[in-house]
Write a protein that holds these residues in place. Structure first.
Motif, PDB file in Angstrom:
ATOM      1  N   SER A   1     -14.236  12.951  38.026  1.00  0.00           N
ATOM      2  CA  SER A   1     -14.772  12.433  36.774  1.00  0.00           C
ATOM      3  C   SER A   1     -15.520  11.137  37.032  1.00  0.00           C
ATOM      4  O   SER A   1     -15.206  10.401  37.951  1.00  0.00           O
ATOM      5  CB  SER A   1     -13.643  12.161  35.774  1.00  0.00           C
ATOM      6  N   GLY A   2     -16.498  10.880  36.192  1.00  0.00           N
ATOM      7  CA  GLY A   2     -17.251   9.633  36.251  1.00  0.00           C
ATOM      8  C   GLY A   2     -17.418   9.095  34.846  1.00  0.00           C
ATOM      9  O   GLY A   2     -17.336   9.833  33.868  1.00  0.00           O
ATOM     10  N   LYS A   3     -17.659   7.792  34.747  1.00  0.00           N
ATOM     11  CA  LYS A   3     -17.843   7.192  33.440  1.00  0.00           C
ATOM     12  C   LYS A   3     -19.261   6.627  33.356  1.00  0.00           C
ATOM     13  O   LYS A   3     -19.643   5.767  34.142  1.00  0.00           O
ATOM     14  CB  LYS A   3     -16.820   6.089  33.180  1.00  0.00           C
TER      15      LYS A   3
ATOM     16  N   GLY B   1     -19.567   7.623  28.059  1.00  0.00           N
ATOM     17  CA  GLY B   1     -18.149   7.877  28.280  1.00  0.00           C
ATOM     18  C   GLY B   1     -17.912   8.725  29.515  1.00  0.00           C
ATOM     19  O   GLY B   1     -18.788   8.882  30.364  1.00  0.00           O
ATOM     20  N   TRP B   2     -16.728   9.293  29.597  1.00  0.00           N
ATOM     21  CA  TRP B   2     -16.310  10.063  30.766  1.00  0.00           C
ATOM     22  C   TRP B   2     -16.950  11.454  30.766  1.00  0.00           C
ATOM     23  O   TRP B   2     -17.130  12.043  29.708  1.00  0.00           O
ATOM     24  CB  TRP B   2     -14.792  10.218  30.788  1.00  0.00           C
ATOM     25  N   PHE B   3     -17.239  11.952  31.965  1.00  0.00           N
ATOM     26  CA  PHE B   3     -17.740  13.312  32.124  1.00  0.00           C
ATOM     27  C   PHE B   3     -17.298  13.841  33.480  1.00  0.00           C
ATOM     28  O   PHE B   3     -16.959  13.081  34.385  1.00  0.00           O
ATOM     29  CB  PHE B   3     -19.276  13.367  31.984  1.00  0.00           C
ATOM     30  N   ARG B   4     -17.263  15.178  33.592  1.00  0.00           N
ATOM     31  CA  ARG B   4     -16.872  15.811  34.854  1.00  0.00           C
ATOM     32  C   ARG B   4     -17.989  15.676  35.872  1.00  0.00           C
ATOM     33  O   ARG B   4     -19.164  15.780  35.542  1.00  0.00           O
ATOM     34  CB  ARG B   4     -16.558  17.288  34.646  1.00  0.00           C
TER      35      ARG B   4
END
Length: 87
Positions: free
Chosen positions: A14-16, A20-23
């Motif tokens: 995951s990354g931000k 917001g957060w995403f895969r």
């Protein structure tokens, strides 16, 4: 001098970003001129999810020395974790 050599890998995590957060599904790693860092060349890493478009990206520009320290720190952290926790 630019090499234009890029290592592309599939990753899982995951990354931000700004939204917001995403895969994460992939990363590109290359040594080239930076966009923002105030040095001539950097190791550039783009963590991304291509299925979500260009906004699903986290970019990093590191000096060569910082990149090598990061590799050392990653290897040390992985070596210290019990094997049964690593997937």
């Amino acid at each position: 001098m630019c090499t234009y050599l890029t290592e592309k890998i599939k990753i899982s995590g995951s990354g931000k970003g700004a939204a917001g957060w995403f895969r994460l599904s992939g990363a590109s790693v290359y040594f080239d001129h930076p966009v923002h860092a105030m040095v001539e060349h950097t190791l550039n890493i783009d963590f991304r999810n291509e299925g979500q478009g260009p906004s699903a990206r986290v970019a990093v520009e590191l000096t060569a020395a910082s990149a090598r320290e990061l590799v050392r720190a990653i290897e040390a952290a992985l070596a210290s974790a019990p094997p049964e926790l690593q997937q």
